[in-house]
Design a protein around this motif. Structure first.
Motif, PDB file in Angstrom:
ATOM      1  N   GLY A 286       0.818  -1.213   0.000  1.00 28.12           N
ATOM      2  CA  GLY A 286       0.000   0.000   0.000  1.00 28.12           C
ATOM      3  C   GLY A 286       0.849   1.259   0.000  1.00 28.12           C
ATOM      4  N   SER A 287       1.881   1.266   0.841  1.00 27.32           N
ATOM      5  CA  SER A 287       2.783   2.416   0.896  1.00 27.32           C
ATOM      6  C   SER A 287       3.622   2.525  -0.375  1.00 27.32           C
TER       7      SER A 287
ATOM      8  N   ALA B  81       1.541   4.283  -2.880  1.00 33.45           N
ATOM      9  CA  ALA B  81       1.497   5.732  -2.647  1.00 33.45           C
ATOM     10  C   ALA B  81       2.787   6.404  -3.089  1.00 33.45           C
TER      11      ALA B  81
ATOM     12  N   ARG C 268       5.728   5.301   3.152  1.00 31.19           N
ATOM     13  CA  ARG C 268       4.655   6.265   3.399  1.00 31.19           C
ATOM     14  C   ARG C 268       5.247   7.612   3.817  1.00 31.19           C
TER      15      ARG C 268
ATOM     16  N   THR D  55      -1.738   9.546   0.332  1.00 33.51           N
ATOM     17  CA  THR D  55      -2.763   8.753   1.024  1.00 33.51           C
ATOM     18  C   THR D  55      -3.260   7.580   0.183  1.00 33.51           C
TER      19      THR D  55
ATOM     20  N   ASP E  92      -3.966   3.365   1.243  1.00 34.93           N
ATOM     21  CA  ASP E  92      -4.082   3.216   2.692  1.00 34.93           C
ATOM     22  C   ASP E  92      -4.809   1.913   3.022  1.00 34.93           C
ATOM     23  N   LEU E  93      -4.149   1.027   3.767  1.00 31.99           N
ATOM     24  CA  LEU E  93      -4.659  -0.295   4.151  1.00 31.99           C
ATOM     25  C   LEU E  93      -4.870  -1.233   2.964  1.00 31.99           C
TER      26      LEU E  93
END
Length: 344
Positions: free
Chosen positions: A85-86, A89, A147, A257, A260-261
């Motif tokens: 996820g990061s 991003a 992140r 963002t 995220d998750l």
């Protein structure tokens, strides 16, 4: 000479057939559940079965599906990647930054893919050469690092603007075929086909199954375990970069963002689909079924105006059921082999 009782032999054969039928049902369980969910949602909401909403489901599920395929490769080796996820991003932010300074579409795409692959390479190299006991440690660290870098590069704000090629992949529809069908569906299909060929037709893919299914046996056979582990984390990171292209194309921006998750959705999709955390078992179909199951649940609940917290609870319950089904399937397979040996 020992004479076997015909009645007991028939009873054993009957039990063997019943157990085999139950195993088939458990293996098809995720597909059957997905079909039942689609039927239920179609009956509860007249909008669900429309082509426009189907396009929404496909578009919303594309990112989860791509991340889940990468996560599957890692889980096949008994690992886990918490950083996807990061990585998504960071890849999106780097891509938006590169586009803002160069205005080049190809360079932007390469920057996004390269960023994701770089994060994956860090995970794999530190895991192998740092002799870490479990990938949870390094991937949790890179989750935070990636992140943080995304927030630092972007200043905590979305960076607007993406090249046409990214917008076409992530945001446009296949108007030449069906106006409601998103282009990202073809990208998911392409990733799925390439990964399936990689796992089933190439020796490296078989090594992935061997490393996860029987680590000691793989070591004795001389399989390059370190190289295999590094490769699956690089692939997972690379697919996070692909997912960043889809996300950025849909929203025409790169944001810290994003994703995220998303790592939890990817892991959930693989587990729900029927792959095993014990490694060596699973295929791309598992990841896709799990991803679409999550997408259908969320889309259907949104149409029914169900609160977001209840959606999280439902997905959590589905994960628990999927894990318990995997445990039950493992026990039944062991019992089936015993009965099969006795019958022969």
């Amino acid at each position: 000479m020992r004479i076997q009782d015909p009645d007991r032999a028939d009873e054993g054969l009957l039990r063997l057939k019943a157990l085999g039928a139950l195993l088939v049902l458990l293996r098809l369980g995720p597909v059957l559940i997905l079909g039942v969910l689609v039927v239920i949602m179609a009956n509860l909401s007249p909008v669900f079965a429309t082509t426009q909403n189907l396009g929404n489901v496909l578009a919303q599920t594309a990112v989860i599906a791509i991340l889940a395929i990468g996560q599957l490769l890692v889980i096949l080796t008994r690992g886990i990647d918490l950083s996807v996820g990061s990585s998504l991003a960071l890849s999106a932010v780097v891509g938006a930054t590169v586009f803002g300074s160069s205005d080049g579409g190809a360079l932007t795409v390469l920057a996004m893919l390269g960023t994701g692959a770089a994060v994956g390479a860090v995970n794999g190299l530190v895991l192998v050469y740092g002799r870490l006991p479990h990938p949870f440690i390094i991937t949790l660290a890179t989750l935070s690092i990636a992140r943080g870098l995304a927030l630092g590069i972007s200043g905590g704000q979305p960076i607007r603007g993406m090249p046409d090629v990214v917008s076409t992949i992530g945001g446009d529809s296949a108007t030449w075929l069906a106006a409601w069908l998103p282009n990202s569906t073809f990208l998911v299909a392409g990733v799925a086909v390439v990964t399936t060929v990689f796992l089933t037709r190439i020796v490296w893919g078989r090594w992935i199954y061997a490393v996860g299914g029987n680590p000691d046996g793989a070591r004795r056979l001389g399989i390059p375990r370190s190289a295999v582990l590094i490769s699956v984390y690089v692939c997972s990171g690379l697919l996070a970069g692909v997912a960043a292209i889809v996300t950025s194309g849909r929203l025409n921006a790169g944001s810290p963002t994003f994703g995220d998750l998303a790592e939890l959705d990817a892991i959930a999709a693989v587990v729900i689909g029927g792959a095993s955390f014990l490694g060596g078992r699973g295929h791309v179909g598992h990841a896709l079924v799990g991803a679409f199951m999550i997408g259908v649940i969320r889309n259907g609940m949104n149409l029914l105006n169900i609160e977001a917290y209840l959606q999280l609870i439902v997905i959590g319950v589905v994960i628990v059921i999927a894990v318990e089904s995997d445990v039950l399937r493992g026990r039944l397979e062991s019992r089936f082999r015993v009965l099969q040996a006795a019958a022969s």
